[in-house]
Design a protein around this motif. Structure first.
Motif, short mmCIF file in Angstrom:
data_model
loop_
_atom_site.label_atom_id
_atom_site.label_comp_id
_atom_site.label_asym_id
_atom_site.label_seq_id
_atom_site.Cartn_x
_atom_site.Cartn_y
_atom_site.Cartn_z
N PRO A 68 0.82 -1.21 0.00
CA PRO A 68 0.00 0.00 0.00
C PRO A 68 0.86 1.26 0.00
CG PRO A 68 -0.06 -1.08 2.16
CD PRO A 68 0.77 -1.96 1.27
N VAL A 69 0.62 2.14 -0.97
CA VAL A 69 1.36 3.41 -1.03
C VAL A 69 0.35 4.55 -0.83
CG1 VAL A 69 2.91 4.88 -2.37
CG2 VAL A 69 2.98 2.38 -2.68
N PRO A 70 0.42 5.30 0.26
CA PRO A 70 -0.50 6.42 0.43
C PRO A 70 -0.41 7.39 -0.75
CG PRO A 70 0.67 5.96 2.47
CD PRO A 70 1.32 5.11 1.41
N GLY A 71 -1.56 7.79 -1.27
CA GLY A 71 -1.60 8.67 -2.43
C GLY A 71 -1.83 7.92 -3.74
N TRP A 72 -1.75 6.58 -3.71
CA TRP A 72 -1.88 5.80 -4.94
C TRP A 72 -3.06 4.83 -4.86
CZ3 TRP A 72 3.51 3.30 -6.52
CH2 TRP A 72 4.50 4.29 -6.55
N GLU A 131 7.02 14.81 -10.36
CA GLU A 131 6.48 16.16 -10.53
C GLU A 131 5.24 16.41 -9.67
OE1 GLU A 131 8.08 16.67 -15.13
OE2 GLU A 131 5.94 16.48 -14.75
N LEU A 132 4.40 15.38 -9.52
CA LEU A 132 3.08 15.61 -8.90
C LEU A 132 2.87 14.87 -7.57
CD1 LEU A 132 0.84 15.28 -12.11
CD2 LEU A 132 1.81 17.36 -11.12
N GLY A 133 3.86 14.04 -7.19
CA GLY A 133 3.61 13.16 -6.04
C GLY A 133 3.85 13.78 -4.68
N ALA A 134 4.58 14.91 -4.62
CA ALA A 134 5.04 15.42 -3.32
C ALA A 134 3.88 15.72 -2.37
CB ALA A 134 5.88 16.68 -3.53
N ASP A 135 2.79 16.27 -2.88
CA ASP A 135 1.68 16.65 -2.01
C ASP A 135 0.85 15.46 -1.55
OD1 ASP A 135 2.43 19.22 -2.20
OD2 ASP A 135 0.98 19.76 -3.75
N PRO A 187 3.60 10.38 1.48
CA PRO A 187 4.42 10.69 2.65
C PRO A 187 5.82 11.09 2.19
CG PRO A 187 3.32 8.57 2.87
CD PRO A 187 3.11 9.01 1.46
N PRO A 188 6.47 12.07 2.87
CA PRO A 188 7.76 12.57 2.39
C PRO A 188 8.80 11.48 2.17
CG PRO A 188 6.94 13.90 4.22
CD PRO A 188 5.98 12.77 4.06
N GLU A 189 8.89 10.50 3.08
CA GLU A 189 9.94 9.48 2.92
C GLU A 189 9.66 8.60 1.71
OE1 GLU A 189 7.85 9.78 5.39
OE2 GLU A 189 6.83 7.85 5.68
N GLU A 190 8.38 8.36 1.44
CA GLU A 190 8.00 7.54 0.28
C GLU A 190 8.31 8.31 -1.01
OE1 GLU A 190 6.91 4.17 -1.19
OE2 GLU A 190 6.03 4.34 0.80
N TYR A 191 7.96 9.59 -1.03
CA TYR A 191 8.21 10.42 -2.20
C TYR A 191 9.72 10.52 -2.47
CZ TYR A 191 8.57 14.58 -5.12
OH TYR A 191 8.88 15.45 -6.13
N GLN A 192 10.50 10.74 -1.37
CA GLN A 192 11.95 10.90 -1.51
C GLN A 192 12.61 9.63 -2.06
OE1 GLN A 192 13.95 13.37 -1.66
NE2 GLN A 192 12.28 14.79 -1.18
N ARG A 193 12.02 8.50 -1.74
CA ARG A 193 12.59 7.23 -2.22
C ARG A 193 12.66 7.25 -3.76
NH1 ARG A 193 9.46 2.05 -3.21
NH2 ARG A 193 11.10 0.61 -3.81
N TYR A 194 11.58 7.72 -4.39
CA TYR A 194 11.53 7.74 -5.85
C TYR A 194 12.41 8.84 -6.43
CZ TYR A 194 8.00 4.18 -5.48
OH TYR A 194 7.36 3.00 -5.20
N VAL A 195 12.47 9.99 -5.75
CA VAL A 195 13.34 11.08 -6.20
C VAL A 195 14.80 10.59 -6.17
CG1 VAL A 195 14.19 13.38 -5.61
CG2 VAL A 195 11.74 12.89 -5.47
N GLN A 196 15.12 9.89 -5.08
CA GLN A 196 16.50 9.41 -4.90
C GLN A 196 16.87 8.32 -5.92
OE1 GLN A 196 17.03 8.75 -0.74
NE2 GLN A 196 19.17 8.11 -1.00
#
Ligand SMILES: NC(=O)c1ccc[n+]([C@@H]2O[C@H](COP(=O)([O-])OP(=O)(O)OC[C@H]3O[C@@H](n4cnc5c(N)ncnc54)[C@H](OP(=O)(O)O)[C@@H]3O)[C@@H](O)[C@H]2O)c1
Length: 259
Positions: free
Chosen positions: A146-150, A194-198, A201-210
């Motif tokens: 489960p990924v919050p936001g998806w 581009e659109l996932g940050a909002d 969760p920050p750590e989940e979003y950062q995983r993909y950015v990284q």
């Protein structure tokens, strides 16, 4: 040159494009689908100028008549149909459940679940007649995580896994797989950054950015080669499974078939 005939949706870019090129190199005739006619035209011309066989049908896979039109086109151009790859996929809405646009949520399920169902239903009479009819549904690790936001994306990929398992149980002559293709450097990942940050969760979003900034995203050609190989050679004993592109047995199949 083989006699395989394969339909692949979402072939205009990303994983679908890489898979279509791999299928053509392996000798299959490919019917390319996506909405972008110009991208499909370039891909078809690239395959044909390299000596392969390709035709295209630019259409929205979520429209009621597109699945049947695709099957009719494959049979018309190639004389039959051996495999279907349901690769076209939608990520939106990237939003928490409380904030999701219900129309986008519904659209996600139509593209990611209804369209594969409708294409398989239209293709079944031909796949049953093929010596080894195969269906590969492109799933995701999000089917089981489960990924919050998806919410729509996770639910749709979980649904496609179970659809694949039921298809395998109902159709013993056909090999049906759901594939986890890994995290790939495509426009879907770009949209997420581009659109996932909002929404995430920050750590989940950062995983993909990284993964992107460290060059860890997969080139589409790597899972694309596995996807093409599975559509042509997956053993019937695997039918119904949710399988990862880099599972040892998939890599062994690739070595065996290309060796
Ligand atoms: N990228 C990843 O990290 C990742 C990870 C796990 C799973 N996946 C899955 O892999 C598959 C391919 O994704 P990708 O990363 O290659 O994404 P992508 O670059 O966004 O490509 C998606 C493809 O689907 C097509 N498509 C979208 N909606 C469509 C519609 N209504 N009708 C027909 N075609 C449609 C797009 O073409 P048009 O816009 O021209 O129609 C495009 O060719 C998807 O099922 C995705 O869920 C991707």
């Amino acid at each position: 040159m083989s006699d395989w005939s394969v339909i692949i949706t979402g072939a205009s870019r990303g994983l679908g494009r890489a898979t279509a090129l791999a299928l053509a190199r392996l000798g299959a005739a490919v019917l390319l689908n996506a909405r972008s006619a110009s991208d499909l035209t370039h891909l078809r011309d690239e395959i044909v100028s390299a000596g392969g066989r390709a035709e295209m049908l630019a259409a929205d896979i979520s429209q009621p008549d597109t699945p049947e039109r695709l099957v009719a086109a494959a049979v018309l151009h190639f004389g039959g149909l051996d495999a279907v790859i349901n690769n076209a996929g939608a990520l939106a809405p990237l939003a928490r459940i409380a904030d999701s646009d219900p129309r986008l949520w519904q659209r996600n399920l139509v593209v990611n679940v209804w369209a594969p169902f409708a294409l398989v239903q239209a293709a079944l009479p031909h796949l049953r007649r093929a010596p080894h009819g195969r269906v590969v549904n492109v799933s995701s690790g999000a089917a089981v995580r489960p990924v919050p936001g998806w919410s729509a994306y996770c639910a749709s990929k979980a649904a496609i896994n179970m659809f694949t398992a039921v298809l395998a149980a109902e159709e013993p002559e056909i090999t049906a797989l759901a594939l986890r293709p890994g995290v790939i450097d495509t426009s879907m990942q770009q949209t997420l950054r581009e659109l996932g940050a909002d929404a995430m969760p920050p750590e989940e979003y950062q995983r993909y950015v990284q993964l992107h900034s460290e060059g860890m995203l997969l080139p589409p050609e790597a899972p694309g080669q596995a996807l093409a190989m599975l559509a042509l050679h997956a053993p019937r004993a695997w039918s119904g499974r949710f399988i990862s592109w880099d599972a040892p047995e998939v890599q062994a199949l690739m070595s065996e078939m290309s060796g």
